[in-house]
Write an enzyme that holds these catalytic residues in place. Structure first.
Site, PDB file in Angstrom:
ATOM      1  N   TYR A 269     -14.952   0.874  -7.103  1.00 34.97           N
ATOM      2  CA  TYR A 269     -16.220   1.583  -6.950  1.00 34.97           C
ATOM      3  C   TYR A 269     -17.078   1.411  -8.198  1.00 34.97           C
ATOM      4  O   TYR A 269     -18.246   1.774  -8.192  1.00 34.97           O
ATOM      5  CB  TYR A 269     -15.955   3.068  -6.654  1.00 34.97           C
TER       6      TYR A 269
ATOM      7  N   LYS B  10      -2.160  -1.564  -3.857  1.00 35.81           N
ATOM      8  CA  LYS B  10      -2.991  -0.364  -3.845  1.00 35.81           C
ATOM      9  C   LYS B  10      -2.120   0.866  -3.964  1.00 35.81           C
ATOM     10  O   LYS B  10      -1.130   0.942  -3.238  1.00 35.81           O
ATOM     11  CB  LYS B  10      -3.754  -0.353  -2.511  1.00 35.81           C
TER      12      LYS B  10
ATOM     13  N   ARG C 208     -10.651  10.082   1.381  1.00 29.50           N
ATOM     14  CA  ARG C 208     -10.522  10.765   2.675  1.00 29.50           C
ATOM     15  C   ARG C 208     -11.590  11.838   2.823  1.00 29.50           C
ATOM     16  O   ARG C 208     -12.039  12.121   3.931  1.00 29.50           O
ATOM     17  CB  ARG C 208      -9.114  11.331   2.824  1.00 29.50           C
TER      18      ARG C 208
ATOM     19  N   GLU D  56       7.540  -6.771   1.932  1.00 22.28           N
ATOM     20  CA  GLU D  56       6.215  -6.833   2.555  1.00 22.28           C
ATOM     21  C   GLU D  56       5.516  -8.151   2.222  1.00 22.28           C
ATOM     22  O   GLU D  56       4.881  -8.765   3.079  1.00 22.28           O
ATOM     23  CB  GLU D  56       5.351  -5.656   2.069  1.00 22.28           C
TER      24      GLU D  56
ATOM     25  N   SER E 288     -10.055   5.525  -4.996  1.00 17.87           N
ATOM     26  CA  SER E 288     -11.001   6.608  -5.243  1.00 17.87           C
ATOM     27  C   SER E 288     -10.520   7.575  -6.319  1.00 17.87           C
ATOM     28  O   SER E 288     -11.288   7.989  -7.187  1.00 17.87           O
ATOM     29  CB  SER E 288     -11.280   7.352  -3.938  1.00 17.87           C
TER      30      SER E 288
ATOM     31  N   LYS F 277       1.277  10.055   5.607  1.00 13.91           N
ATOM     32  CA  LYS F 277       1.324   8.652   6.037  1.00 13.91           C
ATOM     33  C   LYS F 277       2.607   7.954   5.575  1.00 13.91           C
ATOM     34  O   LYS F 277       2.658   6.726   5.480  1.00 13.91           O
ATOM     35  CB  LYS F 277       0.073   7.927   5.533  1.00 13.91           C
TER      36      LYS F 277
ATOM     37  N   LYS G  83       0.866  -1.179   0.000  1.00  9.74           N
ATOM     38  CA  LYS G  83       0.000   0.000   0.000  1.00  9.74           C
ATOM     39  C   LYS G  83       0.897   1.221   0.000  1.00  9.74           C
ATOM     40  O   LYS G  83       1.691   1.418   0.913  1.00  9.74           O
ATOM     41  CB  LYS G  83      -0.916   0.004   1.224  1.00  9.74           C
TER      42      LYS G  83
HETATM   43  C1  PBG Z   1      -7.372   3.698   5.259  1.00 10.55           C
HETATM   44  C2  PBG Z   1      -7.774   3.441   3.866  1.00 10.55           C
HETATM   45  C3  PBG Z   1      -7.591   4.349   2.816  1.00 10.55           C
HETATM   46  C4  PBG Z   1      -8.144   3.766   1.691  1.00 10.55           C
HETATM   47  C5  PBG Z   1      -8.644   2.523   2.064  1.00 10.55           C
HETATM   48  N1  PBG Z   1      -8.388   2.333   3.414  1.00 10.55           N
HETATM   49  C6  PBG Z   1      -7.038   5.727   2.804  1.00 10.55           C
HETATM   50  C7  PBG Z   1      -5.715   5.969   3.360  1.00 10.55           C
HETATM   51  O1  PBG Z   1      -4.894   5.072   3.533  1.00 10.55           O
HETATM   52  O2  PBG Z   1      -5.477   7.127   3.663  1.00 10.55           O
HETATM   53  C8  PBG Z   1      -8.192   4.432   0.362  1.00 10.55           C
HETATM   54  C9  PBG Z   1      -9.153   3.897  -0.613  1.00 10.55           C
HETATM   55  C10 PBG Z   1      -9.399   4.783  -1.765  1.00 10.55           C
HETATM   56  O3  PBG Z   1      -8.771   5.828  -1.971  1.00 10.55           O
HETATM   57  O4  PBG Z   1     -10.302   4.426  -2.527  1.00 10.55           O
HETATM   58  N2  PBG Z   1      -6.956   2.672   6.023  1.00 10.55           N
END
Ligand code: PBG
Length: 429
Positions: free
Chosen positions: A416, A351, A308, A336, A377, A320, A298
């Protein structure tokens, strides 16, 4: 009947992009009902899509006027019956240069000549069964649109959620993942609401399992929706995200989700050692049957922006980058992946999706485990926006992006677009 193909639960008679009408010998039979036919939420039984090879011309079995021997004798005697002539060579436009064809040993276009040939040689397939549908839920009764994600809503967990799941199941999408919008008053530095047995997520899981016992429910394991700091872990005074203390909380969160009926818990927090700790916590509570989908690779990505906004979970300060991976890194994904495999993950997730196809392929080649890709997203919203502005054909770009994730090696795709794409695959709009 030479063969019968029973498709995924779709009412429709053709699958878009398959150009079924072009295949002589394939025709849909909608009247046939099978005992195994699935029943939709509304209780009506769904006609399955059955395709039958051969028997194209019903009731046209011609009575033979000549025996086989007579036919053969006629041909041997040089009286072959008439068949249509080979059509004349189509004319090229005026001005086309007249040249000698090149002597090519290989002309790859031959295998792309017609829809039937293209369908024969298609290497990758996609079906609604490959999709996991992420759903945002909140405590309210109404469904509220998410500004940055056209077509997505924060769904009321009692009604909107149930209706959306029913729609998805109707086109063969039977897997969902839940993301809660938690009231600010329930957020805290240690995110304890994350393991409230009567919190929004456990309540929604219980309701869904009551309505749809065979629905596959994935959950997100991370503190950010519950953290007053908007981080995935507990934040120390000096801004450091505390690893092991966070993992302790995540274990409680995962167990509470499993207790409510979750099928797959999905740690998206990127803390070290959380997969093994969660596995041990689940097993010690008797949840040996609950799977772990680990967000293995991730990345600290700007493609998460709209998400968010949807959950109002932007980090209150900083970023992050001390836990999510550097987008510049490739080999680190293997570190990982080895850890997650060794700690007992059942599924490895990459991701974001499309910008990280190389990482999906890397994990697919290095691991025998199922690979998931998250079309996040930002990827979704860009395609939507391009479609709204008529800069791209939204539907085609959507389907292409999903197919590319599959081609790169993803078994399942969190997207989505799950409902829209499944409707498209079923020939609905
Ligand atoms: C948080 C989480 C995030 C997403 C899924 N779980 C956002 C982040 O890590 O800040 C993002 C999913 C998306 O953008 O569609 N644990």
């Amino acid at each position: 009947m030479a063969s019968t193909i029973v498709n995924t639960p779709c009412t429709v008679s053709s699958v878009k992009g398959c150009e079924a009408q072009n295949y002589v010998g394939l025709r849909p039979i909608s009247s046939l009902k099978l005992s195994s036919a699935r029943t939709s939420t509304s209780g009506r039984s769904r006609p399955l899509h059955v395709v039958r090879a051969c028997e194209r011309f019903d009731g046209h079995v011609k009575k033979a006027e000549m025996s086989i021997e007579e036919c053969e004798a006629a041909v041997v005697a040089g009286n072959a019956p008439e068949a249509p002539p080979v059509p004349p060579k189509p004319a090229a436009p005026v001005g086309t240069p007249v040249i000698q064809p090149y002597q090519l040993t290989r002309r790859p276009r031959r295998n792309r000549k017609s829809p039937a040939l293209r369908a024969s040689f298609q290497e990758t397939s996609i079906s609604p069964a490959n999709f996991v549908y992420p759903l945002f839920i909140h405590e309210g009764q109404e469904d509220t649109p998410i500004g940055a994600m056209p077509g997505c809503y924060r769904l009321g967990w009692r009604h909107g959620l149930v209706e959306e799941v029913a729609k998805a199941r109707d086109v063969g999408v039977n897997s969902i993942v839940l993301f809660p919008k938690v009231p600010d008053a329930l957020k805290s530095p240690s995110g304890d609401e994350a393991y409230n047995e009567n919190g929004l997520v456990p309540r929604a899981i219980r309701l869904l399992k009551d309505k749809f016992p065979d629905l596959v429910i994935y959950t997100d394991v991370a503190l950010d929706p519950y953290s007053s700091d908007g981080h995935d872990g507990i934040v120390r005074e000096d801004g450091v995200i505390m690893n092991d203390e966070t993992v302790h909380q995540l274990c409680k969160q995962a167990v509470s989700q499993a207790r409510a009926g979750a099928d797959v818990v999905s740690p998206s927090d990127m803390m070290d050692g959380r997969v093994g700790a969660i596995r041990a916590a689940l097993d010690s509570e008797g949840f040996h049957h609950v799977s772990i989908m680990s967000y293995t690779a991730k990345y600290a990505s700007s493609f998460y922006g709209p998400f968010r906004e949807a959950l109002d979970s932007n980090p209150r300060f900083g970023d992050k980058k001390t836990y999510q991976m550097n987008p510049a890194n490739y080999r680190e994904a293997l570190v990982e992946a080895h850890e997650d495999e060794a700690e007992g993950a059942d599924i490895l997730l990459v991701k974001p999706g499309l910008p990280y196809l190389d990482i999906i392929r890397l994990l697919r080649n290095q691991s025998p485990l199922p690979i998931a890709a998250y079309q996040v997203s930002g990827e979704y919203s860009m395609i939507k926006a391009g479609g709204v502005l008529k800069m791209i054909d939204e539907e085609r770009v959507m389907m292409e992006s999903l197919m590319c994730l599959r081609r790169a090696g993803a078994d399942i795709i969190l997207t989505y677009f799950a409902l829209q794409a499944a409707r498209c695959l079923c020939g609905e709009n």
